[in-house]
Design a protein around this motif. Structure first.
Motif, PDB file in Angstrom:
ATOM      1  N   ILE A 171      30.322  -6.499 -34.077  1.00 17.21           N
ATOM      2  CA  ILE A 171      30.773  -5.120 -34.264  1.00 17.21           C
ATOM      3  C   ILE A 171      30.383  -4.624 -35.651  1.00 17.21           C
ATOM      4  CG2 ILE A 171      32.842  -3.715 -34.673  1.00 17.21           C
ATOM      5  CD1 ILE A 171      34.072  -4.787 -32.219  1.00 17.21           C
ATOM      6  N   THR A 172      30.593  -5.478 -36.650  1.00 21.91           N
ATOM      7  CA  THR A 172      30.242  -5.102 -38.022  1.00 21.91           C
ATOM      8  C   THR A 172      28.740  -4.898 -38.166  1.00 21.91           C
ATOM      9  OG1 THR A 172      32.128  -6.361 -38.875  1.00 21.91           O
ATOM     10  CG2 THR A 172      30.382  -5.800 -40.433  1.00 21.91           C
ATOM     11  N   ILE A 188      23.476   3.354 -24.567  1.00 15.18           N
ATOM     12  CA  ILE A 188      23.020   3.463 -23.172  1.00 15.18           C
ATOM     13  C   ILE A 188      23.404   2.220 -22.368  1.00 15.18           C
ATOM     14  CG2 ILE A 188      21.001   3.666 -21.669  1.00 15.18           C
ATOM     15  CD1 ILE A 188      19.705   5.401 -23.822  1.00 15.18           C
ATOM     16  N   PRO A 189      23.017   1.002 -22.798  1.00 16.26           N
ATOM     17  CA  PRO A 189      23.493  -0.173 -22.050  1.00 16.26           C
ATOM     18  C   PRO A 189      25.003  -0.335 -22.127  1.00 16.26           C
ATOM     19  CG  PRO A 189      22.361  -0.845 -24.065  1.00 16.26           C
ATOM     20  CD  PRO A 189      22.093   0.608 -23.885  1.00 16.26           C
ATOM     21  N   ALA A 190      25.631   0.130 -23.212  1.00 16.40           N
ATOM     22  CA  ALA A 190      27.090   0.029 -23.314  1.00 16.40           C
ATOM     23  C   ALA A 190      27.774   0.877 -22.249  1.00 16.40           C
ATOM     24  CB  ALA A 190      27.546   0.468 -24.704  1.00 16.40           C
ATOM     25  N   THR A 191      27.228   2.068 -22.000  1.00 20.05           N
ATOM     26  CA  THR A 191      27.793   2.932 -20.959  1.00 20.05           C
ATOM     27  C   THR A 191      27.617   2.308 -19.583  1.00 20.05           C
ATOM     28  OG1 THR A 191      27.431   4.943 -22.255  1.00 20.05           O
ATOM     29  CG2 THR A 191      27.615   5.196 -19.871  1.00 20.05           C
ATOM     30  N   ILE A 307      31.595  -6.471 -22.124  1.00 20.07           N
ATOM     31  CA  ILE A 307      31.518  -6.801 -23.556  1.00 20.07           C
ATOM     32  C   ILE A 307      30.622  -5.849 -24.346  1.00 20.07           C
ATOM     33  CG2 ILE A 307      30.548  -8.511 -25.142  1.00 20.07           C
ATOM     34  CD1 ILE A 307      31.942 -10.672 -23.557  1.00 20.07           C
ATOM     35  N   PRO A 308      29.418  -5.461 -23.861  1.00 16.63           N
ATOM     36  CA  PRO A 308      28.606  -4.519 -24.657  1.00 16.63           C
ATOM     37  C   PRO A 308      29.316  -3.214 -24.959  1.00 16.63           C
ATOM     38  CG  PRO A 308      27.264  -5.556 -22.967  1.00 16.63           C
ATOM     39  CD  PRO A 308      28.680  -5.947 -22.674  1.00 16.63           C
ATOM     40  N   ASN A 309      30.133  -2.740 -24.012  1.00 19.01           N
ATOM     41  CA  ASN A 309      30.857  -1.505 -24.266  1.00 19.01           C
ATOM     42  C   ASN A 309      31.925  -1.691 -25.340  1.00 19.01           C
ATOM     43  OD1 ASN A 309      33.450   0.317 -23.468  1.00 19.01           O
ATOM     44  ND2 ASN A 309      31.541   1.427 -23.078  1.00 19.01           N
ATOM     45  N   GLY A 314      33.555  -0.258 -30.611  1.00 17.84           N
ATOM     46  CA  GLY A 314      34.133  -0.658 -31.887  1.00 17.84           C
ATOM     47  C   GLY A 314      33.235  -0.292 -33.060  1.00 17.84           C
ATOM     48  N   SER A 315      31.929  -0.446 -32.878  1.00 19.22           N
ATOM     49  CA  SER A 315      30.983  -0.089 -33.939  1.00 19.22           C
ATOM     50  C   SER A 315      31.001   1.411 -34.219  1.00 19.22           C
ATOM     51  CB  SER A 315      29.570  -0.518 -33.543  1.00 19.22           C
ATOM     52  OG  SER A 315      29.489  -1.911 -33.346  1.00 19.22           O
TER      53      SER A 315
END
Length: 468
Positions: A171-172, A188-191, A307-309, A314-315
Motif C-alpha cells: 500500500i505504501t 483498472i485491475p483493482a476495479t 486483494i488488488p482492490n 488504501g493507496s
C-alpha cells in the motif's frame, strides 16, 4: 491569474476566456489550482473522465459492498435495498452540487479550500484536518481488509498484526506516485478485482446456501443496533471527500459529472444486487464482510481476487492525505511542478507518515472499527452529504450576486440544499451517539483486546454444513 495572456498561439478559448484542451494541454480555468502546466516537468492535469470514474469506483466500491448484506440481516431486506437505492440517488445529487462548486471555484483542490471560501481560515483548518484524518482512517480500514484477506488465505498461520504490516508495505509503495494518473492505471485491475470477487461471492452463496436460514423482509431493532447496521449503506458512498482532489487533476473538469454518474450508477446497482443475493442465500445471520459466511474455499477465492482492490483503495486514501498537505506547503512554488530535492523528499516523507499513522491506528487501537465509524460520522456525513447543501446555498447567494433572491428564484433547490445540510447533521449526531454506545458496550462485555497484541484469528469456518 488568467492564463490567457501567457499561452501559446495554438490554444483555444471559450466565450468565458477559459483555456481549452488541445492535443497537448489540459483545460485551464482562471485561478486553476495547478495553472497552465505547459513546459512543466511534472503535470497533474492528465486524467480523463473515464479514468476518474475508475478511480472513484476503486476507492468506494470495496468494504462498503462487503458489509451491506449484514445491514439487511439487521433491518430487513426491503429497508436495506430501499436505503441503498435512495442513498445512491442522494449521493448523485450531492456529487452534482460538489462538481458545480468546483467549477465555480477552480482554485479549490480539497475540502479545506472549500472551507476557506465559505467559512474563512477556521473552516479551512477544520475541513482540511478532517480530510486528512478520515483518509488515514480509511487507509487503516483497507489495511484491516487486507489483513483479513491474508489471514483467510493462510488459515491464520501468523498473528494478525503481522498480516497488517505485510499488507502495509505494498500500500505504501503504491502511494508514492506524485500524480493520480499513475494510480489510475492500477485502478483498472483493482476495479475488476472487486467486481469479480463479488461475483465469486455470489456464486459461492448460490451453490452453498445456509441450511434453515431465515430471510427477514423487515426486522425491528433498537435505535443503536439499527443505526449501527444502517451506517453500512450510509457510509458505503463516503468517497466524496476525494472528489475535489480527483477533479483538480482532470484534463477537463467540466466532464466530472460523467465520472460521477458512472460511479453512482455502478455502485448503486452492484450494491443492491450483491446485498440482495448474499442476504437471500446466507440469511439474517450473514457476517460482515459477507464473504466470511461462505465455505472456506469460496472465502479464499473471493478474498484472493479482492486483494488488488483493497491495496489500491488504501493507496488512494493515503495518497489523498499526503497530497492535501503537499499542496498546502508548495502551491505556486517550483517544488510543485519540478523535480526538486525538497519537493521529492517532502512528498516521500508525507507518504510514509500517512501510511505509518494508518498502520499504528489499525493495530494499536482495539476498537479501531468503531473509531472508523466515529470518523465517518464526524467527516463523511458532511463531506458526502451535508456540506454539499452549503455549497449551493453559498454560490447561489454570493457567486450570482443576487443574495437571498438567488435562493428565492430556485425554491426547490433551496429546500433540497437545506434538507441536505440537515441530513448531514442527523447522520453526524446519530452516528457519533451510536458508535460511542457500541464502544461502551464492547468494553462492558470484555470483548476488547489489548493494543498491539499479536494474536491469531480462528481459521475460516463459513457455512461448514454445506457442500463445496
Amino acid at each position: 491569474m488568467n492564463e490567457k495572456h501567457s499561452s501559446t498561439a495554438d490554444h483555444e478559448y471559450d466565450e468565458e476566456g477559459v483555456l481549452q484542451a488541445n492535443h497537448d494541454f489540459a483545460v485551464v480555468q482562471p485561478n486553476d489550482v495547478f495553472g497552465n502546466e505547459a513546459g512543466h516537468a511534472i503535470k497533474y492535469k492528465t486524467l480523463s473522465w473515464p479514468m476518474v470514474a475508475v478511480l472513484m469506483i476503486t476507492e468506494i466500491v470495496s468494504n462498503g459492498m462487503l458489509s451491506l448484506p449484514q445491514s439487511g440481516g439487521a433491518v430487513g431486506l426491503i429497508p436495506n435495498v430501499i436505503l441503498i437505492v435512495f442513498l445512491g440517488i442522494f449521493g448523485t445529487f450531492t456529487a452534482y452540487l460538489l462538481v458545480q462548486f468546483k467549477l465555480n471555484h477552480p482554485e479549490v483542490h480539497n475540502m479545506g479550500d472549500a472551507g476557506y471560501i465559505m467559512f474563512g481560515p477556521i473552516g479551512r483548518e477544520i475541513l482540511a484536518a478532517g480530510t486528512v484524518l478520515f483518509a488515514i482512517f480509511a487507509t487503516g480500514s483497507q489495511l484491516i481488509a487486507g489483513e483479513l484477506a491474508l489471514a483467510t488465505l493462510s488459515d491464520s498461520s501468523l498473528c494478525l498484526m503481522l498480516y497488517t504490516g505485510i499488507f502495509a508495505i505494498p500500500i505504501t509503495i503504491c502511494s508514492f506516485p506524485r500524480t493520480l494518473d499513475r494510480l489510475s492505471w492500477l485502478s483498472i485491475p483493482a476495479t475488476f478485482s472487486i467486481l469479480i470477487a463479488g461475483l465469486v461471492g455470489m456464486i459461492g452463496a448460490g451453490v452453498n446456501p445456509v441450511p434453515g436460514r431465515t430471510v427477514s423482509l423487515t426486522h425491528s431493532q433498537t435505535f443503536i443496533n439499527a443505526f449501527g447496521s444502517v451506517a453500512n449503506p450510509v457510509f458505503a458512498y463516503a468517497g466524496h471527500f476525494m472528489f475535489f482532489i480527483l477533479i483538480s487533476e482532470m484534463r477537463n473538469p467540466r466532464d466530472a459529472m460523467k465520472a460521477a454518474y458512472v460511479l453512482q450508477g455502478f455502485a448503486t446497482t452492484f450494491y443492491a444486487v450483491f446485498a440482495i443475493q448474499q442476504h437471500w442465500y446466507l440469511g439474517d445471520g450473514v457476517a460482515s464482510p459477507s464473504l466470511l459466511s461462505l465455505p472456506p474455499k469460496w472465502q479464499k477465492a473471493a478474498f484472493a481476487i479482492a486483494i488488488p482492490n483493497f491495496l489500491i483503495a488504501g493507496s488512494l486514501y493515503s495518497h489523498t492525505a499526503a497530497k492535501l498537505i503537499f499542496l498546502r506547503l508548495f502551491r505556486n512554488s517550483k517544488h510543485l511542478h519540478s523535480h526538486t530535492v525538497m519537493g521529492w523528499c517532502t512528498w516521500n516523507v508525507l507518504v510514509l507518515v500517512m501510511n505509518a499513522a494508518a498502520f499504528v491506528l489499525a493495530v494499536g487501537i482495539p476498537v479501531f472499527p468503531y473509531l472508523v465509524g466515529i470518523a465517518a460520522s464526524l467527516f463523511a456525513s458532511w463531506y458526502t452529504y451535508g456540506i454539499a447543501g452549503t455549497f449551493w446555498l453559498h454560490d447561489s447567494y454570493y457567486v450570482t450576486g443576487l443574495g437571498t433572491a438567488g435562493w428565492r428564484r430556485q425554491p426547490i433547490m433551496f429546500v433540497l440544499s437545506v434538507l441536505t445540510f440537515i441530513a448531514g447533521g442527523f447522520i453526524c449526531v446519530a452516528g457519533l451517539y451510536t458508535f460511542i454506545e457500541l464502544i461502551k458496550a464492547a468494553y462492558d462485555s470484555g470483548t476488547v483486546g489489548s493494543p498491539f497484541l499479536c494474536y491469531s484469528a480462528p481459521p475460516p469456518s463459513g457455512n461448514s454444513t454445506s457442500s463445496g
